[in-house]
Design an enzyme around this catalytic site. Structure first.
Site, PDB file in Angstrom:
ATOM      1  N   ASN A  45      45.396  37.586  35.416  1.00 38.09           N
ATOM      2  CA  ASN A  45      44.566  36.697  34.614  1.00 38.09           C
ATOM      3  C   ASN A  45      44.842  36.936  33.140  1.00 38.09           C
ATOM      4  O   ASN A  45      45.235  38.033  32.748  1.00 38.09           O
ATOM      5  CB  ASN A  45      43.078  36.840  34.959  1.00 38.09           C
ATOM      6  CG  ASN A  45      42.701  38.262  35.301  1.00 38.09           C
ATOM      7  OD1 ASN A  45      42.583  39.097  34.412  1.00 38.09           O
ATOM      8  ND2 ASN A  45      42.553  38.550  36.600  1.00 38.09           N
ATOM      9  N   HIS A 104      46.474  40.556  32.126  1.00 34.65           N
ATOM     10  CA  HIS A 104      46.288  41.504  33.228  1.00 34.65           C
ATOM     11  C   HIS A 104      47.190  41.099  34.388  1.00 34.65           C
ATOM     12  O   HIS A 104      47.217  39.922  34.763  1.00 34.65           O
ATOM     13  CB  HIS A 104      44.822  41.509  33.656  1.00 34.65           C
ATOM     14  CG  HIS A 104      44.586  42.177  34.973  1.00 34.65           C
ATOM     15  ND1 HIS A 104      45.026  43.455  35.254  1.00 34.65           N
ATOM     16  CD2 HIS A 104      43.953  41.749  36.101  1.00 34.65           C
ATOM     17  CE1 HIS A 104      44.673  43.768  36.486  1.00 34.65           C
ATOM     18  NE2 HIS A 104      44.036  42.755  37.032  1.00 34.65           N
ATOM     19  N   SER A 164      37.500  36.644  37.727  1.00 38.08           N
ATOM     20  CA  SER A 164      36.578  37.717  38.137  1.00 38.08           C
ATOM     21  C   SER A 164      36.682  38.934  37.211  1.00 38.08           C
ATOM     22  O   SER A 164      35.814  39.791  37.213  1.00 38.08           O
ATOM     23  CB  SER A 164      36.876  38.133  39.578  1.00 38.08           C
ATOM     24  OG  SER A 164      38.240  38.513  39.685  1.00 38.08           O
ATOM     25  N   GLU A 165      37.762  39.016  36.426  1.00 32.37           N
ATOM     26  CA  GLU A 165      37.929  40.155  35.503  1.00 32.37           C
ATOM     27  C   GLU A 165      37.413  39.827  34.110  1.00 32.37           C
ATOM     28  O   GLU A 165      37.831  40.444  33.122  1.00 32.37           O
ATOM     29  CB  GLU A 165      39.389  40.587  35.447  1.00 32.37           C
ATOM     30  CG  GLU A 165      39.925  41.176  36.731  1.00 32.37           C
ATOM     31  CD  GLU A 165      39.287  42.508  37.123  1.00 32.37           C
ATOM     32  OE1 GLU A 165      38.302  42.925  36.492  1.00 32.37           O
ATOM     33  OE2 GLU A 165      39.789  43.120  38.081  1.00 32.37           O
TER      34      GLU A 165
HETATM   35 ZN   LIG Z   1      43.453  42.664  39.005  1.00 30.87          ZN
END
Ligand SMILES: [Zn+2]
Length: 213
Positions: free
Chosen positions: A31, A94, A74-75
């Site tokens: 992400n 990431h 989600s991060e």
């Molecule tokens: Zn991850």
């Protein structure tokens, strides 16, 4: 300076495809995000690399409130923690790139086996302590490991990099994977000889003079 959100969205979607095409975010495992004026644009949850479009990125504020778009990655906490800790951070990338994951699963930092390790800000690239993906604990662990560093590994998970521009964050996200591959190759060849602090200081001096790396 007021940035064009359209332009930042286009850069982000091109970057997402670049990361996918270089095998750094296979199966929607990564992400990315970038600052845009007072907000952050972040990739949506579960986005696949080849088919992401500029409109898919979600606009959030620094508290994580969605201002435009669907469900953010989600991060989101990990990204926001970096922007809050580093006012100079303009982008975060990431990945679950393979060589980084290999080392991160052994909870090993990448030591100073190559002078380009110094380009990340120190004599090694640390490995953040394990915590569940998406958790506040993981965000805190990452910020701790990124003190004086542009990237770190995430134990049993992957890697993360930030930059003063999106291009710089991508450069570090790609470079950490290349260095992880080269470190593993060096370990297969024998016992890598680590550079000394004096040698890194020499590198930093030279790199600054030549505007290198
Ligand atoms: Zn991850």
């Amino acid at each position: 300076m007021i940035e064009s959100e359209t332009a930042v969205r286009r850069q982000l979607s091109n970057t997402y495809r670049y990361l996918h095409d270089h095998g750094l975010t296979e199966q929607a495992s990564g992400n990315i995000s970038a600052r845009c004026n007072d907000h952050i644009l972040i990739s949506p949850g579960g986005a696949g690399g080849p088919d992401i479009c500029a409109d898919a990125f979600v606009r959030i504020d620094l508290e994580g409130q969605v201002k435009c778009g669907g469900t953010p990655s989600s991060e989101i906490l990990m990204h926001l923690a970096i922007y809050r800790a580093k006012s100079e951070a303009m982008a975060v990338v990431h990945t679950h790139s393979s060589a980084c994951v290999g080392l991160a699963c052994c909870r090993k930092p990448i030591p100073g086996f190559h002078y380009l390790i110094g380009s990340f800000g120190g004599v090694d690239i640390p490995c953040a302590d394990y915590a569940c993906f998406g958790s506040r604990a993981l965000a805190d662990n990452v910020v701790d490991s990124l003190e004086n560093r542009y990237a770190c590994l995430l134990a049993n998970h992957g890697a993360i990099a930030w930059g003063r521009s999106l291009d710089q964050a991508v450069l570090f996200a790609h470079r950490i994977e290349i260095l992880a591959e080269q470190y593993l190759a060096a370990c297969q060849a024998g016992e890598p000889v680590l550079l000394t602090l004096a040698e890194f200081r020499d590198y930093w001096r030279t790199a600054k003079t030549l505007k290198y790396g």
